[in-house]
Motif scaffolding. Structure first.
Motif, short mmCIF file in Angstrom:
data_model
loop_
_atom_site.label_atom_id
_atom_site.label_comp_id
_atom_site.label_asym_id
_atom_site.label_seq_id
_atom_site.Cartn_x
_atom_site.Cartn_y
_atom_site.Cartn_z
N PHE A 46 -3.90 9.34 7.73
CA PHE A 46 -2.50 8.94 7.86
C PHE A 46 -2.34 7.82 8.89
CE2 PHE A 46 -2.22 13.48 6.52
CZ PHE A 46 -1.79 13.22 5.23
N ALA A 47 -3.23 7.80 9.88
CA ALA A 47 -3.24 6.68 10.82
C ALA A 47 -3.62 5.39 10.09
CB ALA A 47 -4.21 6.95 11.97
N PHE A 48 -4.58 5.50 9.19
CA PHE A 48 -4.98 4.35 8.38
C PHE A 48 -3.84 3.91 7.48
CE2 PHE A 48 -6.69 2.80 4.32
CZ PHE A 48 -7.39 1.68 4.76
N THR A 49 -3.22 4.87 6.81
CA THR A 49 -2.09 4.55 5.92
C THR A 49 -0.97 3.87 6.68
OG1 THR A 49 -2.61 6.43 4.48
CG2 THR A 49 -0.37 5.58 4.39
N TYR A 50 -0.67 4.38 7.86
CA TYR A 50 0.40 3.81 8.69
C TYR A 50 0.08 2.34 9.02
CZ TYR A 50 3.66 3.47 12.65
OH TYR A 50 4.67 3.09 13.50
N ARG A 51 -1.16 2.09 9.37
CA ARG A 51 -1.54 0.75 9.81
C ARG A 51 -1.51 -0.25 8.66
NH1 ARG A 51 -5.94 2.17 11.70
NH2 ARG A 51 -7.45 1.35 10.22
N VAL A 52 -2.05 0.13 7.50
CA VAL A 52 -2.18 -0.85 6.41
C VAL A 52 -0.88 -1.04 5.64
CG1 VAL A 52 -4.64 -0.40 6.16
CG2 VAL A 52 -3.02 0.86 4.73
N ASN A 53 0.03 -0.06 5.69
CA ASN A 53 1.28 -0.19 4.94
C ASN A 53 2.47 -0.62 5.81
OD1 ASN A 53 0.54 0.54 2.22
ND2 ASN A 53 0.17 2.59 3.00
N ALA A 54 2.25 -0.79 7.10
CA ALA A 54 3.36 -1.14 7.98
C ALA A 54 4.03 -2.45 7.57
CB ALA A 54 2.87 -1.23 9.42
N TYR A 55 3.23 -3.38 7.04
CA TYR A 55 3.80 -4.68 6.68
C TYR A 55 4.83 -4.55 5.56
CZ TYR A 55 1.22 -5.09 2.29
OH TYR A 55 0.76 -4.89 1.01
N LEU A 56 4.71 -3.49 4.73
CA LEU A 56 5.67 -3.28 3.65
C LEU A 56 7.07 -2.99 4.19
CD1 LEU A 56 3.55 -1.04 1.24
CD2 LEU A 56 4.03 -3.48 1.00
N ARG A 57 7.14 -2.52 5.43
CA ARG A 57 8.43 -2.21 6.04
C ARG A 57 8.76 -3.16 7.19
NH1 ARG A 57 9.26 3.20 4.63
NH2 ARG A 57 8.51 3.37 2.51
N HIS A 79 4.16 -5.02 14.55
CA HIS A 79 3.24 -4.44 15.53
C HIS A 79 3.32 -2.91 15.46
CE1 HIS A 79 2.73 -8.45 17.14
NE2 HIS A 79 4.04 -8.57 17.26
N PRO A 80 2.71 -2.31 14.45
CA PRO A 80 2.77 -0.85 14.32
C PRO A 80 2.11 -0.15 15.50
CG PRO A 80 1.14 -1.77 12.81
CD PRO A 80 1.90 -2.92 13.39
N THR A 81 2.77 0.86 16.00
CA THR A 81 2.25 1.61 17.14
C THR A 81 1.08 2.47 16.70
OG1 THR A 81 3.87 3.36 16.71
CG2 THR A 81 4.45 1.69 18.34
N GLN A 82 0.17 2.73 17.63
CA GLN A 82 -0.97 3.59 17.33
C GLN A 82 -0.50 5.02 17.11
OE1 GLN A 82 -3.87 3.75 20.45
NE2 GLN A 82 -5.46 4.65 19.15
N ARG A 83 -1.04 5.69 16.12
CA ARG A 83 -0.67 7.08 15.84
C ARG A 83 -1.15 7.98 16.96
NH1 ARG A 83 3.04 7.66 14.57
NH2 ARG A 83 3.20 5.59 15.45
N LYS A 84 -0.36 8.99 17.26
CA LYS A 84 -0.64 9.91 18.36
C LYS A 84 -0.94 11.28 17.77
CE LYS A 84 2.71 7.21 21.03
NZ LYS A 84 3.13 6.34 19.90
N ILE A 85 -2.23 11.53 17.54
CA ILE A 85 -2.68 12.74 16.86
C ILE A 85 -3.65 13.48 17.77
CG2 ILE A 85 -3.80 13.66 14.79
CD1 ILE A 85 -3.11 10.94 13.44
N PHE A 145 7.30 8.37 0.53
CA PHE A 145 5.99 8.32 1.17
C PHE A 145 5.90 7.02 1.97
CE2 PHE A 145 5.31 11.34 -2.26
CZ PHE A 145 4.63 12.35 -1.62
N TRP A 146 5.22 6.01 1.45
CA TRP A 146 5.05 4.78 2.24
C TRP A 146 5.09 3.54 1.35
CZ3 TRP A 146 1.78 9.06 3.00
CH2 TRP A 146 0.77 9.19 2.04
N GLY A 147 5.88 3.62 0.30
CA GLY A 147 5.94 2.53 -0.66
C GLY A 147 6.65 1.30 -0.13
N SER A 148 6.64 0.25 -0.95
CA SER A 148 7.25 -1.03 -0.59
C SER A 148 8.76 -0.89 -0.43
CB SER A 148 6.90 -2.08 -1.65
OG SER A 148 7.20 -1.59 -2.95
N ASP A 149 9.34 -1.87 0.22
CA ASP A 149 10.74 -1.78 0.65
C ASP A 149 11.69 -2.30 -0.43
OD1 ASP A 149 12.95 -1.40 2.21
OD2 ASP A 149 12.58 -3.08 3.55
N ILE A 150 11.61 -1.75 -1.64
CA ILE A 150 12.49 -2.24 -2.70
C ILE A 150 13.94 -1.83 -2.51
CG2 ILE A 150 10.62 -2.24 -4.41
CD1 ILE A 150 11.92 0.29 -5.59
#
Length: 489
Positions: free
Chosen positions: A87-98, A102-108, A216-221
């Motif tokens: 989910f940290a990976f998903t957050y990082r690679v999909n942040a540009y869709l929203r 500068h996506p913050t590092q996940r805190k797990i 989930f984390w889809g594009s910002d349509i």
């Protein structure tokens, strides 16, 4: 009677709340008719052999880890948190869709329960972990997700988190999602959203021009769509903040990209906070897109604007859709996905003139949290486009999938979850996985998916070569068996 009770710390699991099942084989229409005949009180069919099972802890983490300013503590052995890095990976690679530059590092984090903790208890370790996480990460909220070990030894996680919340002055939320709690992987989604509804969402003080989007984390349509009517999306939960979640009670309405994900929270926002939700299926395929937008227009009082919007979309995209239908007419497909999104993919295929030869859908909800038949995505698909043969409800039983694919050999396999397309590719079947759940929405979504399907079918050289050199782990004995040999009658 409301199915949502925010006065208790643990959400009622789907087997009890919605009578959900993971065992069925027949046609899609037979399942819809069976649900109607029994009033949603279906009897689940058990398998005498089961290859795998999804864990609710991971699904709860899916709803919580992607909140920008929250921290997650997995209360259990460190191994139970090893899946959370995805989910940290998903957050990082999909942040540009929203538009997050500068996506913050996940805190797990993990409490790392060990053998001695299962004897003497892990509550003290959890107390120390919450304080340490607060000191290190300075989060706006801390979520504690429980694992099987914590549940078995009976740690009083609710009392620990309540005390920590008073001490630290931020929400500290216990989320009860142990893997053994439910065989429905989707109960994990409900657990995460139950925690958010209990301790994060606040009563409305005003109304805002926002629409909640449970996704989930889809594009910002939705930003472009809603702007047509004077609204903005409030995404729940990927890339949300604790603050934006807190005022989701002030939205004009709630929509769900997938009812498998958002059924519970949509009902909670309506029943507990007075925010209406769109009951109709998500906008996949022309029939469902039109219904969905018209219900949106009714709720926000923009019926005329919606009709003008749909008219423009038809004029722009119908010629492209017709051209794709001509190219894809008669092509066969098989779908494997979660319930609601799987039903939506079947609708897309039918709309494009293709012939779904079957589906492996990971669970089925005979009832809905909002108790409204319009939320029945499978019923809509069957009503709009006709029956689907070889319809299998299973919890990712890959041995059944491989057997079916080996028999029917579709022109393409569509999947929603990683790892499933591998089985089609090993059999020489072009296979397509699209992680963006918004990719196929609306009229433009039909064009998006149609073009991608056509491209996948036409570029099949790789999978054909792969099939020539791949070893199938399933024996000839099994592939000669009826696919549902181990499914109870």
């Amino acid at each position: 009677m409301s199915k949502v009770n925010l006065n208790i710390p643990e959400v009622e699991i789907r087997e009890i709340r919605l009578n959900s099942i993971t065992g069925f084989q027949g046609t899609a229409k037979e399942l819809v008719d069976a649900c109607s005949a029994c009033g949603g009180k279906m009897k689940d069919k058990n398998r005498s052999f089961s290859q795998c099972l999804g864990c609710g802890t991971s699904n709860a983490a899916c709803t919580l880890t992607l909140i920008q300013d929250a921290a997650i503590i997995s209360h259990g052995p460190v191994g139970c948190s090893t899946c959370l890095h995805e989910f940290a990976f998903t957050y990082r690679v999909n942040a540009y869709l929203r538009q997050l530059e500068h996506p913050t590092q996940r805190k797990i984090y993990s409490t790392n329960l060990e053998e001695k903790d299962t004897i003497y208890g892990g509550s003290k370790k959890l107390e120390a972990a919450i304080r340490e996480v607060h000191k290190r990460a300075k989060p706006s909220a801390i979520f504690v997700i429980t694992t099987c070990a914590a549940g078995i030894i009976g740690d009083d996680v609710e009392s620990v988190t309540n005390a920590a919340q008073k001490e630290l002055g931020i929400p500290v939320v216990a989320v009860f999602c142990e893997g053994f709690r439910s065989k429905m992987w989707t109960s994990g989604f409900d657990a995460g959203y139950h925690g958010i509804a209990r301790k994060i969402i606040k009563p409305a003080r005003q109304k805002r021009n926002i629409i909640n989007v449970i996704n989930f984390w889809g594009s910002d349509i939705f930003r472009e769509w809603f702007a047509e009517f004077g609204y903005e999306p409030n995404y729940i939960t990927p890339f949300a903040t604790v603050d934006s979640l807190s005022y989701s009670s002030e939205a004009a309405l709630t929509i769900q990209a997938c009812s498998t994900l958002g059924s519970y929270l949509g009902a909670a926002l309506e029943q507990q906070f007075g925010v209406p939700e769109i009951r109709n299926s998500p906008p996949y395929g022309i029939a469902q897109t039109d219904r969905w937008f018209r219900e949106l227009g009714q709720i926000i009082g923009k019926e005329k604007e919606v009709e003008e919007f749909l008219k423009r979309k038809k004029e722009e995209y119908m010629p492209k859709i017709e051209a794709l239908r001509e190219k894809l007419k008669g092509k066969t497909a098989y779908v494997t996905a979660g319930a609601s999104h799987g039903h939506s993919l079947l609708a897309l295929l039918k709309e494009l003139g293709m012939e779904p030869q079957g589906a492996a859908i990971f669970h089925h909800d005979p009832q809905y949290d909002n108790e409204d038949e319009r939320a029945d995505t499978l019923r809509h698909t069957v009503s709009d486009y006709g029956d689907v043969p070889n319809y299998n409800v299973c919890n990712k039983q890959e041995f059944e999938l491989v057997n079916v694919l080996n028999r029917i050999k579709p022109d393409i396999l569509l999947a929603r979850h990683g790892g499933m397309t591998l089985w089609g590719a090993k059999l020489g079947i072009p296979s397509l996985l699209v992680g963006d759940e918004h990719f196929g929405m609306g009229y433009e979504g039909l064009v998006n998916y149609g073009e991608r399907i056509l491209e996948t079918i036409e570029n099949d050289e790789f999978v054909k070569n792969l099939a020539k050199h791949s070893a199938n782990p399933y024996t000839k004995w099994w592939l000669d068996q009826e696919p549902y040999t181990f499914l109870g009658k």
